[in-house]
Design an enzyme around this catalytic site. Structure first.
Site, PDB file in Angstrom:
ATOM      1  CB  SER A 103      -1.189   4.256   4.085  1.00 64.49           C
ATOM      2  OG  SER A 103      -0.675   3.745   5.061  1.00 64.49           O
TER       3      SER A 103
ATOM      4  CG  ASP B 147      -0.375   0.374   2.472  1.00 64.26           C
ATOM      5  OD1 ASP B 147       0.802   0.405   2.757  1.00 64.26           O
ATOM      6  OD2 ASP B 147      -1.180   0.135   3.368  1.00 64.26           O
ATOM      7  CG  ASP B 148       3.902   1.764   2.327  1.00 63.87           C
ATOM      8  OD1 ASP B 148       3.164   2.269   3.009  1.00 63.87           O
ATOM      9  OD2 ASP B 148       4.358   0.507   2.836  1.00 63.87           O
TER      10      ASP B 148
ATOM     11  CG  ASN C 199       2.251  -1.219   6.031  1.00 62.07           C
ATOM     12  OD1 ASN C 199       1.986  -0.340   5.001  1.00 62.07           O
ATOM     13  ND2 ASN C 199       2.204  -0.708   7.283  1.00 62.07           N
TER      14      ASN C 199
ATOM     15  CB  SER D 104       3.187  -4.887   8.688  1.00 61.61           C
ATOM     16  OG  SER D 104       2.028  -5.082   7.869  1.00 61.61           O
TER      17      SER D 104
END
Ligand SMILES: *[C@@H]1O[C@H](CO)[C@@H](O)[C@H](O)[C@H]1NC(C)=O
Ligand SMILES: *[C@@H]1O[C@H](CO)[C@@H](O)[C@H](O)[C@H]1NC(C)=O
Ligand SMILES: *[C@@H]1O[C@H](CO)[C@@H](O)[C@H](O)[C@H]1NC(C)=O
Length: 339
Positions: free
Chosen positions: A60, A28-29, A135, A168
């Site tokens: 994010s 998501d970054d 993440n 993550s």
């Protein structure tokens, strides 16, 4: 899974055989983060056939939100500026047709990979695994489970029947892979934190799954995914916690236990609310132990920054309450169910 096997020299005495997997790698970054690029390299080095299909922008905190741009062009430059505003809203890098970006959420990016990229460009090969992350920031506990775009990409994939694992890392620097302190100059530096995540955690776990699967064509049971949380490692661990952590051991955990929630706090100076964590005592509902082995330690406690341990939890997308509490609820609403 490709049944041509990859020959890997492991420890001096052991030669392992693991199947080469077809893997979609997202996050998501953004597709230009150090962590995703280091992971891409590490999984390819293990012999896997890897496709980055990840958001063009920071996505994010989107959880499982399924949304994407309705414009065929990027409205602003891609994250870290590799592509200027006005570039196509999806595409692949000129130098590598296995590196794709999409202007949408992580879950939508996985769909774009499965239903557009793979069928149209790669003979619709079977995808064995979706890997998301690592993440930039922890995603431990059920509160972050629903919020995290990193995890959202995986429960979307699991829903589609594809095994998936979300990774993550507690250290949250938003790091560009071409920066001096980022991945490119440190490509072969095993002490660089993104490489530690990629080699000692992601590649290791993927290899274990591939080896364990043997001739089975599923890496994980249907409807099940993995949530993995990585502590501070390398230089950030040394600088922040004075801990030497270069190859954190993987520990099997459960999702609840020690999990935090979050709340809003009013800032008198700015006149607006700010986000803050609530400790686990204020989140008793996030810390019930209904499912799975209840004697496992919680992933939040195990992966805490200073501890140098990676937490690995299995989750199921059958969100139905387990039988005993389910029966209790059934009784509670019995009157309403009778006509
Ligand atoms: C990414 O997006 C999230 C959610 O909107 C935001 O909180 C965060 O600050 C953003 N990160 C960066 C590096 O822009
Ligand atoms: C954090 O990321 C930024 C952006 O890539 C980079 O310039 C900076 O050097 C990084 N900081 C550390 C401590 O790695
Ligand atoms: C409150 O707002 C001020 C002014 O915008 C800012 O400097 C400060 O860091 C904020 N405090 C918190 C806890 O966010």
């Amino acid at each position: 899974m490709k049944f041509s096997t990859v020959l890997k020299a492991g420890a001096l005495s052991a030669i392992q055989l693991a199947a080469a997997l077809n893997i979609i790698l997202t996050n998501d970054d953004a597709y230009t983060s150090s962590n995703i690029r280091a992971t891409y390299q590490a999984l390819k080095d293990e012999g896997h056939n890897v496709f980055i299909v990840a958001p063009a922008e920071n996505q994010s905190g989107k959880g499982g939100t399924f949304s994407f741009s309705s414009s065929p062009k990027l409205q602003k430059s891609s994250e870290f500026g590799d592509l200027p505003a006005g570039s196509p809203a999806w595409g692949y890098e000129e130098s590598d047709n296995h590196v794709w970006y999409f202007n949408g959420t992580p879950a939508a990016s996985v769909a774009f990979g499965l239903d557009y990229v793979i069928p149209n460009y790669f003979s619709n090969i079977n995808i064995d695994l979706v890997v998301s992350g690592p993440n930039e920031g922890s995603n431990a506990g059920p509160g972050l489970f629903t919020l995290s775009g990193t995890i959202g990409a995986t429960y979307y994939a699991v829903g589609r029947g594809i095994p998936a694992a979300a990774f993550s890392a507690d250290y949250s620097n938003h790091s560009y892979y071409k920066d001096v302190n980022g991945f490119l100059p440190n490509k072969d530096d095993d002490s660089f934190y993104s490489n530690i995540y990629a080699k000692t955690v992601v590649a290791k776990l993927v290899d274990a799954l591939a080896t364990a699967a043997g001739d089975n064509d599923r890496l994980l049971p249907l409807g099940v995914g993995l949530n993995i949380n990585i502590p501070y490692v390398g230089a950030p661990a040394k600088e922040t916690y004075n801990v030497d952590c270069t190859a954190p051991p993987l520990v099997y955990t459960r999702i609840t236990g020690g999990a935090q929630s979050y709340t809003v706090k009013f800032n008198e100076t700015s006149g607006v609310f700010v986000w803050s964590y609530l400790d686990s005592q204020k989140a008793p509902g996030l810390n019930v132990a209904y499912n799975g082995p209840t004697d496992l330690a919680g992933e939040t406690d195990v992966s805490n920054a200073a501890g140098c341990r990676v937490a690995v939890s299995a989750y199921s997308v059958d969100y139905t309450a387990p039988a005993p509490v389910n029966d209790e609820v059934h009784n509670l609403i019995q009157a309403a169910l009778k006509r």
